[in-house]
Each structure stands twice: as structure tokens, then as C-alpha cells.
Design a protein around this motif. Structure first.
Motif, short mmCIF file in Angstrom:
data_model
loop_
_atom_site.label_atom_id
_atom_site.label_comp_id
_atom_site.label_asym_id
_atom_site.label_seq_id
_atom_site.Cartn_x
_atom_site.Cartn_y
_atom_site.Cartn_z
N LYS A 10 0.85 -1.24 0.10
CA LYS A 10 0.07 0.05 -0.03
C LYS A 10 0.94 1.28 -0.13
N CYS A 25 -5.82 1.59 -8.05
CA CYS A 25 -7.06 1.24 -7.67
C CYS A 25 -7.53 -0.14 -7.58
N ASP A 28 -6.47 -1.10 -4.26
CA ASP A 28 -7.58 -0.56 -3.36
C ASP A 28 -8.88 -1.48 -3.22
N LEU A 29 -9.44 -1.86 -4.36
CA LEU A 29 -10.56 -2.82 -4.35
C LEU A 29 -10.11 -4.30 -3.79
N THR A 32 -10.36 -3.42 0.15
CA THR A 32 -11.67 -3.54 0.47
C THR A 32 -12.38 -4.47 0.48
N ALA A 33 -12.17 -5.49 -0.21
CA ALA A 33 -12.88 -6.79 -0.36
C ALA A 33 -12.42 -7.51 0.91
N TRP A 34 -11.07 -7.38 1.18
CA TRP A 34 -10.28 -8.06 2.30
C TRP A 34 -10.92 -7.41 3.96
N VAL A 35 -11.13 -6.03 3.94
CA VAL A 35 -11.71 -5.43 5.13
C VAL A 35 -13.05 -5.97 5.04
N LEU A 36 -13.98 -5.86 4.12
CA LEU A 36 -15.27 -6.24 4.19
C LEU A 36 -15.44 -7.79 4.59
#
Length: 87
Positions: A10, A25, A28-29, A32-36
């Protein structure tokens, strides 16, 4: 991937965002999927939505799978991946 490796990638992406905006980008996607997936695990367990557990597992493994996929493309000469040095 360890949390330290995720942080290094990162940081590399943030430092080189002007030259590699699409990679930033995409990463980041992936993050985001990992955190979700981490957020969805306790919720799906508490609500009894057991069908979501495989999706959470896929989200947990997504950063490692993405990095391995990019590494294999880089080794075959199909795609240049400069951020592999951050790992």
C-alpha cells in the motif's frame, strides 16, 4: 500475506500513484474486499447466514491470490509488476 506486507504494498502504491493509477485502484479494491470480509464474518455468524462464510474466506485470501497472480504474470513476461519488490 502478513499485515506488514499489505502495508508495504500500500505504501509503494501511494508513493507511485501518479505513474500507476490503475494498479492503485485495483489494490484498493482488493483491500476493500479484504476489510469487508473481516467485517462480514462476525455479522454473518451472529445472524446465522452460513452461506456467507465461503465468501468471507475468499475475501481473506484475496490479497495473497492477487499478489500470486500478478507475480506469475510478471514471471511469464505478460505484465510488468514493479510493486513486487515491496514484498
Amino acid at each position: 500475506m502478513t499485515l506488514l506486507q499489505l502495508t508495504h504494498v500500500k505504501r509503494w502504491m501511494d508513493l507511485h500513484q501518479g505513474r500507476h493509477p490503475v494498479e492503485l485502484c485495483a489494490w484498493d479494491l482488493v483491500l476493500t474486499a479484504w476489510v469487508l470480509s473481516w467485517m462480514a464474518l462476525p455479522v454473518s455468524t451472529l445472524l446465522g447466514n452460513w452461506w456467507m462464510l465461503p465468501l468471507c474466506l475468499a475475501g481473506f485470501l484475496l490479497p495473497t491470490a492477487y499478489a500470486n497472480w500478478r507475480r506469475s504474470l510478471h514471471r511469464r513476461g505478460r505484465l510488468r509488476c514493479d510493486w513486487l519488490t515491496a514484498l
